[in-house]
Design a protein around this motif. Structure first.
Motif, short mmCIF file in Angstrom:
data_model
loop_
_atom_site.label_atom_id
_atom_site.label_comp_id
_atom_site.label_asym_id
_atom_site.label_seq_id
_atom_site.Cartn_x
_atom_site.Cartn_y
_atom_site.Cartn_z
N ILE A 136 -57.34 62.74 -33.95
CA ILE A 136 -57.51 61.31 -34.20
C ILE A 136 -57.29 60.53 -32.91
N GLY A 137 -58.21 59.60 -32.61
CA GLY A 137 -58.04 58.72 -31.45
C GLY A 137 -58.59 59.30 -30.17
N ALA A 138 -58.73 58.41 -29.20
CA ALA A 138 -59.23 58.76 -27.87
C ALA A 138 -58.06 58.78 -26.89
N PRO A 139 -58.23 59.42 -25.73
CA PRO A 139 -57.14 59.48 -24.76
C PRO A 139 -56.55 58.12 -24.39
N ALA A 140 -57.36 57.11 -24.23
CA ALA A 140 -56.84 55.78 -23.88
C ALA A 140 -55.97 55.23 -25.02
N GLN A 141 -56.39 55.49 -26.27
CA GLN A 141 -55.57 55.06 -27.41
C GLN A 141 -54.25 55.82 -27.43
N HIS A 142 -54.31 57.12 -27.19
CA HIS A 142 -53.08 57.91 -27.18
C HIS A 142 -52.10 57.34 -26.17
N ASP A 143 -52.58 57.00 -24.99
CA ASP A 143 -51.70 56.43 -23.95
C ASP A 143 -51.09 55.12 -24.41
N ALA A 144 -51.91 54.24 -24.99
CA ALA A 144 -51.41 52.93 -25.44
C ALA A 144 -50.42 53.11 -26.60
N TRP A 145 -50.75 53.98 -27.55
CA TRP A 145 -49.87 54.19 -28.70
C TRP A 145 -48.54 54.80 -28.26
N LEU A 146 -48.60 55.75 -27.33
CA LEU A 146 -47.37 56.37 -26.84
C LEU A 146 -46.48 55.32 -26.17
#
Length: 178
Positions: free
Chosen positions: A99-109
Motif C-alpha cells: 500500500i502506498g508509494a515511496p514518497a507517501q511512506h516517507d511522509a507517513w513515517l
C-alpha cells in the motif's frame, strides 16, 4: 511475522469499569454508536506485546468493506516499546501490504515519528478512522496528533484489518471471529 509488526498498531483508549468495557469520549465522538466488535492479544516469540480492541457501529460495519465505516482501534500495551520503533514497524507492515508509494511512506513515517510516544505497560494508544478524513491518535484518552493524508488511514489500519495482514488470527479476533 517480522519484528516490525510488534509495534505497528496504535489504538484509542478505552476505560475499564467493573470488568466491563466502555469507550472513551474520543471513540464515542468518532463512532457515536460504537460497541466492541472484537479483541485479541498479540504476542511475538512468546512475549505478550498488546491487546487490540476494535470499536465499530456494528449495524454499519462490514468485515469485507471495513473502509466504508468509521471505527476506532485501541491497543493496550503489555510492555515498554519506543515510539520511533512503532512508527518504523508500521511503515514496514504497510510496505508488506503493498500500500502506498515511496514518497507517501516517507511522509507517513515522518508524521508517525512525531506522533507516536514511547509506551509503557498498561498505556493505551487509540487510532480513529473516519472515511476520507485525517486519522486521529490518542494516548490514554488524550489527543496526541493526526495524519491529514486521507490515504494514510486505510494503509495504517490495514496492518490489522487488511485480508493480507501478517497477523490473520488477530484480524479474525478483531472482526469478531468473522
Amino acid at each position: 511475522m517480522s519484528s516490525g509488526w510488534i509495534v505497528g498498531c496504535v489504538v484509542l483508549p478505552i476505560v475499564l469499569m467493573s470488568g466491563a468495557h466502555a469507550q472513551t469520549a474520543a471513540v464515542k465522538a468518532a463512532v457515536p454508536e460504537a460497541s466492541l466488535l472484537g479483541k485479541g492479544n498479540y504476542s511475538w516469540f512468546g512475549l505478550s506485546l498488546y491487546q487490540a480492541r476494535l470499536w465499530t457501529d456494528k449495524k454499519n460495519f462490514s468485515t469485507t468493506a471495513w473502509l466504508a465505516s468509521s471505527f476506532a482501534l485501541e491497543l493496550i500495551y503489555a510492555r515498554k516499546l519506543y515510539g520511533e520503533r512503532i512508527a518504523v514497524a508500521s511503515i514496514d507492515e504497510i510496505k508488506k501490504l503493498g500500500i502506498g508509494a515511496p514518497a507517501q511512506h516517507d511522509a507517513w513515517l515522518a508524521a508517525m515519528k512525531k506522533i507516536f510516544p514511547d509506551v509503557e505497560e498498561g498505556m493505551q494508544l487509540t487510532g480513529v478512522y473516519v472515511p476520507g478524513q485525517a486519522t486521529r491518535f490518542y494516548r490514554d484518552g488524550l489527543f496526541i496528533g493526526e495524519v491529514s493524508d486521507p490515504e494514510f488511514g486505510p494503509a495504517f489500519f490495514g496492518i490489522w484489518l487488511h485480508p493480507k495482514t501478517s497477523a490473520p488470527k488477530l484480524r479474525a479476533a478483531l472482526l469478531g471471529g468473522k
